[in-house]
Design an enzyme around this catalytic site. Sequence first.
Site, PDB file in Angstrom:
ATOM      1  N   THR A 100       0.842  -1.189  -0.109  1.00 57.94           N
ATOM      2  CA  THR A 100       0.025   0.035   0.121  1.00 57.94           C
ATOM      3  C   THR A 100       0.855   1.244   0.154  1.00 57.94           C
ATOM      4  OG1 THR A 100      -1.801  -1.165   1.243  1.00 57.94           O
ATOM      5  CG2 THR A 100      -1.843   1.331   1.403  1.00 57.94           C
ATOM      6  N   LYS A 176      -6.906   1.258  -3.227  1.00 59.46           N
ATOM      7  CA  LYS A 176      -6.593   0.482  -2.228  1.00 59.46           C
ATOM      8  C   LYS A 176      -6.529   1.603  -0.813  1.00 59.46           C
ATOM      9  CE  LYS A 176      -5.075  -2.275   1.000  1.00 59.46           C
ATOM     10  NZ  LYS A 176      -3.588  -2.873   1.021  1.00 59.46           N
ATOM     11  N   LYS A 244       0.668   4.255   9.079  1.00 61.09           N
ATOM     12  CA  LYS A 244       1.130   4.574   7.480  1.00 61.09           C
ATOM     13  C   LYS A 244      -0.005   4.793   6.649  1.00 61.09           C
ATOM     14  CE  LYS A 244       2.296   0.981   5.120  1.00 61.09           C
ATOM     15  NZ  LYS A 244       1.644   1.027   3.661  1.00 61.09           N
TER      16      LYS A 244
END
Length: 300
Positions: A100, A176, A244
């Site tokens: 990702t 995503k 993150k």
Amino acid sequence: MAEQIDRVGVVGLGAMGMGIAQSLLRAGLEVHACDVRDEAVRALVAQGGHAAASPAELAGKVDAMLIVVVNAAQTEQVLFGENGAAFQLKPGSVVIANATVAPEFAEALGARLLGMGLRFIDAPISGGAAKAATGQMSVMAAGAPETFDACTRIFDAICAKLYRLGDQPGQGSKVKMINQLLAGVHIAAAAEAMALGLRAGCDPDALYEVISNSAGSSWMFQNRVPHILKGDYTPLSAVNIFVKDLGIVLDYAKKSVFPLPLSATAHQMFMQASAAGHGGEDDSAVVKVFPGITLPGSRP
């Protein structure tokens, strides 16, 4: 019909990468792998895989490689760092990046690899370790149609759903990113709900059962709350992953001057949990930011 790639490399044999490599082996592909942990590579070799000491060594043996690492920095290191793969891949080889990352990173990476005569699929993954191990992941992917055609056996092996989201790298990462926005917010909301329920004196198992069968439920509630009920924070997806990933979401929105109040609050909750020393624990450990409650499995 494009000629099918059957010599595949996997860089990163963590919770998802090991399952991906095993799924490729079950499908009859020739699988080469490398990981910073020698024991992970040895485990795959025992199942029929081939070991590589570095991404560069692996690159010389395969026609496609999947990079199953945590973030953009690790993806960059695998390809262009010391013993990186990019300069050892044969022209026309395919790089499939599964981390990702920010959409703009995926876009720039695709252009860079194309300039080197390589092909690229921006292909972040979802489903967790269990679905990776059974070849049932969802893959949100973007790349040239002919590149997808050459990788049919790879995607058939590793995923139940392949979403082809266009020709341009970055489109997979954008979708995503939105998935991670919802996942992070839903985990944070589930933790908040359970914390209030505990504070109110609800039986935690009964609360989970009722909510799981009521309108307030979500996939994340049903999947993560059992970790809280067992007091088991063994990381399947860690708190720091959402530090993150929600950071990527907020950075992208900031550049667009787009408000995301729920994402920002959830991000702060994961940041608080990480700052308190829980960053390496399962992401359900975000429940530990709430004061004045006794969690299952902990001492009063």
